[in-house]
Design a protein around this motif. Structure first.
Motif, PDB file in Angstrom:
ATOM      1  N   GLN A 291     -28.690  -2.523  28.930  1.00  0.00           N
ATOM      2  CA  GLN A 291     -29.103  -1.366  27.993  1.00  0.00           C
ATOM      3  C   GLN A 291     -29.432   0.027  28.644  1.00  0.00           C
ATOM      4  O   GLN A 291     -30.109   0.175  29.360  1.00  0.00           O
ATOM      5  CB  GLN A 291     -30.659  -1.784  27.090  1.00  0.00           C
ATOM      6  CG  GLN A 291     -31.119  -0.711  26.333  1.00  0.00           C
ATOM      7  CD  GLN A 291     -30.152  -1.031  24.822  1.00  0.00           C
ATOM      8  OE1 GLN A 291     -30.090  -2.086  24.256  1.00  0.00           O
ATOM      9  NE2 GLN A 291     -30.169   0.214  24.194  1.00  0.00           N
ATOM     10  N   GLY A 292     -28.733   0.854  27.811  1.00  0.00           N
ATOM     11  CA  GLY A 292     -29.001   2.243  28.414  1.00  0.00           C
ATOM     12  C   GLY A 292     -30.362   2.741  27.797  1.00  0.00           C
ATOM     13  O   GLY A 292     -30.860   2.503  26.727  1.00  0.00           O
ATOM     14  N   VAL A 293     -30.848   3.635  28.896  1.00  0.00           N
ATOM     15  CA  VAL A 293     -32.143   4.002  28.563  1.00  0.00           C
ATOM     16  C   VAL A 293     -32.276   5.551  29.054  1.00  0.00           C
ATOM     17  O   VAL A 293     -31.716   6.083  29.971  1.00  0.00           O
ATOM     18  CB  VAL A 293     -33.355   3.352  29.478  1.00  0.00           C
ATOM     19  CG1 VAL A 293     -33.032   3.491  31.028  1.00  0.00           C
ATOM     20  CG2 VAL A 293     -34.852   3.908  29.257  1.00  0.00           C
TER      21      VAL A 293
ATOM     22  N   LEU B 275     -40.723   9.268  32.393  1.00  0.00           N
ATOM     23  CA  LEU B 275     -42.179   9.240  31.859  1.00  0.00           C
ATOM     24  C   LEU B 275     -42.817   7.995  31.418  1.00  0.00           C
ATOM     25  O   LEU B 275     -43.940   7.812  31.192  1.00  0.00           O
ATOM     26  CB  LEU B 275     -41.975  10.363  30.934  1.00  0.00           C
ATOM     27  CG  LEU B 275     -41.821  11.834  31.268  1.00  0.00           C
ATOM     28  CD1 LEU B 275     -41.558  12.766  30.227  1.00  0.00           C
ATOM     29  CD2 LEU B 275     -42.548  12.360  32.476  1.00  0.00           C
ATOM     30  N   GLY B 276     -41.783   7.188  30.976  1.00  0.00           N
ATOM     31  CA  GLY B 276     -41.981   5.745  30.400  1.00  0.00           C
ATOM     32  C   GLY B 276     -41.978   5.798  28.870  1.00  0.00           C
ATOM     33  O   GLY B 276     -42.164   7.206  28.162  1.00  0.00           O
TER      34      GLY B 276
ATOM     35  N   LYS C 277     -43.036   3.592  33.634  1.00  0.00           N
ATOM     36  CA  LYS C 277     -42.685   4.914  34.307  1.00  0.00           C
ATOM     37  C   LYS C 277     -41.905   4.630  35.682  1.00  0.00           C
ATOM     38  O   LYS C 277     -42.065   3.709  36.050  1.00  0.00           O
ATOM     39  CB  LYS C 277     -43.894   5.728  34.509  1.00  0.00           C
ATOM     40  CG  LYS C 277     -44.732   6.331  33.550  1.00  0.00           C
ATOM     41  CD  LYS C 277     -46.031   6.953  33.952  1.00  0.00           C
ATOM     42  CE  LYS C 277     -46.784   7.870  32.718  1.00  0.00           C
ATOM     43  NZ  LYS C 277     -47.942   8.494  33.192  1.00  0.00           N
ATOM     44  N   TRP C 278     -40.878   5.632  35.794  1.00  0.00           N
ATOM     45  CA  TRP C 278     -40.289   5.574  36.915  1.00  0.00           C
ATOM     46  C   TRP C 278     -39.290   4.077  36.995  1.00  0.00           C
ATOM     47  O   TRP C 278     -39.270   3.476  37.986  1.00  0.00           O
ATOM     48  CB  TRP C 278     -41.016   5.749  38.254  1.00  0.00           C
ATOM     49  CG  TRP C 278     -41.650   7.058  38.563  1.00  0.00           C
ATOM     50  CD1 TRP C 278     -42.866   7.548  38.121  1.00  0.00           C
ATOM     51  CD2 TRP C 278     -40.887   8.217  38.823  1.00  0.00           C
ATOM     52  NE1 TRP C 278     -43.147   8.922  38.185  1.00  0.00           N
ATOM     53  CE2 TRP C 278     -41.737   9.338  38.684  1.00  0.00           C
ATOM     54  CE3 TRP C 278     -39.427   8.529  39.135  1.00  0.00           C
ATOM     55  CZ2 TRP C 278     -41.396  10.845  39.076  1.00  0.00           C
ATOM     56  CZ3 TRP C 278     -39.280   9.890  39.462  1.00  0.00           C
ATOM     57  CH2 TRP C 278     -40.197  10.900  39.494  1.00  0.00           C
ATOM     58  N   SER C 279     -38.650   3.997  35.784  1.00  0.00           N
ATOM     59  CA  SER C 279     -38.001   2.714  35.802  1.00  0.00           C
ATOM     60  C   SER C 279     -36.551   3.366  36.535  1.00  0.00           C
ATOM     61  O   SER C 279     -35.842   4.150  35.868  1.00  0.00           O
ATOM     62  CB  SER C 279     -37.554   2.187  34.547  1.00  0.00           C
ATOM     63  OG  SER C 279     -38.952   1.585  34.177  1.00  0.00           O
ATOM     64  N   THR C 280     -36.104   2.801  37.308  1.00  0.00           N
ATOM     65  CA  THR C 280     -34.738   3.043  38.059  1.00  0.00           C
ATOM     66  C   THR C 280     -33.547   2.106  37.345  1.00  0.00           C
ATOM     67  O   THR C 280     -33.921   1.031  36.750  1.00  0.00           O
ATOM     68  CB  THR C 280     -34.614   2.702  39.258  1.00  0.00           C
ATOM     69  OG1 THR C 280     -34.921   1.288  39.742  1.00  0.00           O
ATOM     70  CG2 THR C 280     -35.437   3.837  40.237  1.00  0.00           C
ATOM     71  N   SER C 281     -32.384   2.417  37.460  1.00  0.00           N
ATOM     72  CA  SER C 281     -31.114   1.725  36.922  1.00  0.00           C
ATOM     73  C   SER C 281     -31.040   0.422  37.648  1.00  0.00           C
ATOM     74  O   SER C 281     -31.484   0.309  38.854  1.00  0.00           O
ATOM     75  CB  SER C 281     -30.129   2.284  37.089  1.00  0.00           C
ATOM     76  OG  SER C 281     -29.511   3.449  36.109  1.00  0.00           O
ATOM     77  N   GLY C 282     -31.119  -0.661  36.881  1.00  0.00           N
ATOM     78  CA  GLY C 282     -31.133  -1.991  37.650  1.00  0.00           C
ATOM     79  C   GLY C 282     -32.475  -2.763  37.440  1.00  0.00           C
ATOM     80  O   GLY C 282     -32.321  -4.241  37.594  1.00  0.00           O
TER      81      GLY C 282
END
Length: 291
Positions: free
Chosen positions: A211-213, A220-221, A239-244
């Motif tokens: 899923q694209g975010v 920022l979450g 917050k600070w969710s990286t790809s993967g």
């Protein structure tokens, strides 16, 4: 509509399994209804392509079709019957009722001889008939009702229980060929083939997808809507969710007969704005370089 699966896929009769799979994937990506909303012609072509692939992808079905024993739908072609055809079939395979996933033993075929008035009467249970039915991925997960055409031209609504697996067989009692001498009819055995989905992937009772975010929510979450197999679901992105990064959606996977369900796992992919954003470029350019 062609009844030749080779012609439908556009492959030669001696095409290798890998060549058939490669051709099918290419056509499925082009014609899948999810990628062609409202295009009834593409939807019909996708169904025909899927039906052809369902047959040619199975070595046994392919061989039987090549020998002229079955048609593209997997229905037996008319043939001369011999005494050996009435031998008892193998009963070592379990089947599933259309009411759930309980296993059944194959019925014994019994011949009863009556000596009434010096005559003997042969009773023989009707033969089972076999069908192949291709299902879209989401119909297999969520359940559906499909129309099956019987050899005599009549139709039958078949209820597909949620969570059915690829290769599973539904048994419809007394929907086969009629019996002889007052014996009961045979059953209809419907083998299910589940078509691949361009987004979702099944592992056991769990579903995996991506899923694209948006960049803002990734940094920022926030809460975003994701398309789970059973429908849209709102999830919280830390917050600070990286790809993967993978989020678990408990109970949003494949339904089970006992009322529980597997989980869905969504892998986040950071999505940049559709159009260049000069302000975002300035902010990123001001970030310190790090090794």
């Amino acid at each position: 509509m062609s009844d030749d699966p080779y012609a439908i896929l556009g492959v030669k009769t001696d095409a290798s399994p890998e060549a058939i799979r490669k051709t099918y994937r290419k056509l499925a990506r082009k014609l899948h209804p999810d990628l062609n909303p409202g295009n009834t012609e593409a939807e019909e072509q996708f169904k025909n392509v899927s039906r052809a692939y369902d047959l040619l992808n199975d070595p046994e079905k392919r061989a039987r079709f090549d020998r002229g024993e079955i048609d593209i739908s997997g229905v037996e072609r008319p043939r001369q019957r011999y005494y050996r055809d009435f031998a008892e079939p193998s009963a070592d395979q379990a089947y599933t009722s259309d009411a759930g996933f309980a296993d059944f033993d194959a019925d014994d075929i019994l011949s009863e001889i009556f000596g009434r008035r010096g005559r003997s009467t042969l009773k023989r249970r009707g033969a089972d008939v076999r069908y192949q039915l291709s299902l879209d991925f989401l119909d297999a997960v969520n359940g559906a009702t499909r129309l099956v055409t019987l050899p005599d031209g009549s139709t039958l609504d078949v209820r597909i229980p949620p969570g059915i697996r690829d290769g599973q067989t539904l048994r419809l009692r007394a929907k086969g060929e009629p019996g002889q001498g007052g014996a009961p009819p045979g059953d209809a055995l419907i083998e299910i083939g589940v078509l691949p989905h361009p987004v979702f992937r099944r592992e056991g009772d769990d579903i995996h997808f991506e899923q694209g975010v948006p960049l803002r929510e990734a940094v920022l979450g926030g809460r975003i809507e994701v398309s789970a197999p059973a429908g849209p679901v709102t999830v919280t992105v830390p917050k600070w969710s990286t790809s993967g990064k993978v989020l678990r959606l408990k109970g949003k996977g494949v339904p089970r007969p006992d009322g529980t369900a597997g989980d869905a796992y969504v892998k986040l992919l950071i999505k940049l704005p559709d159009r260049p954003d000069p302000e975002l470029e300035r902010v990123v350019a001001a970030w310190p370089r790090r090794v």
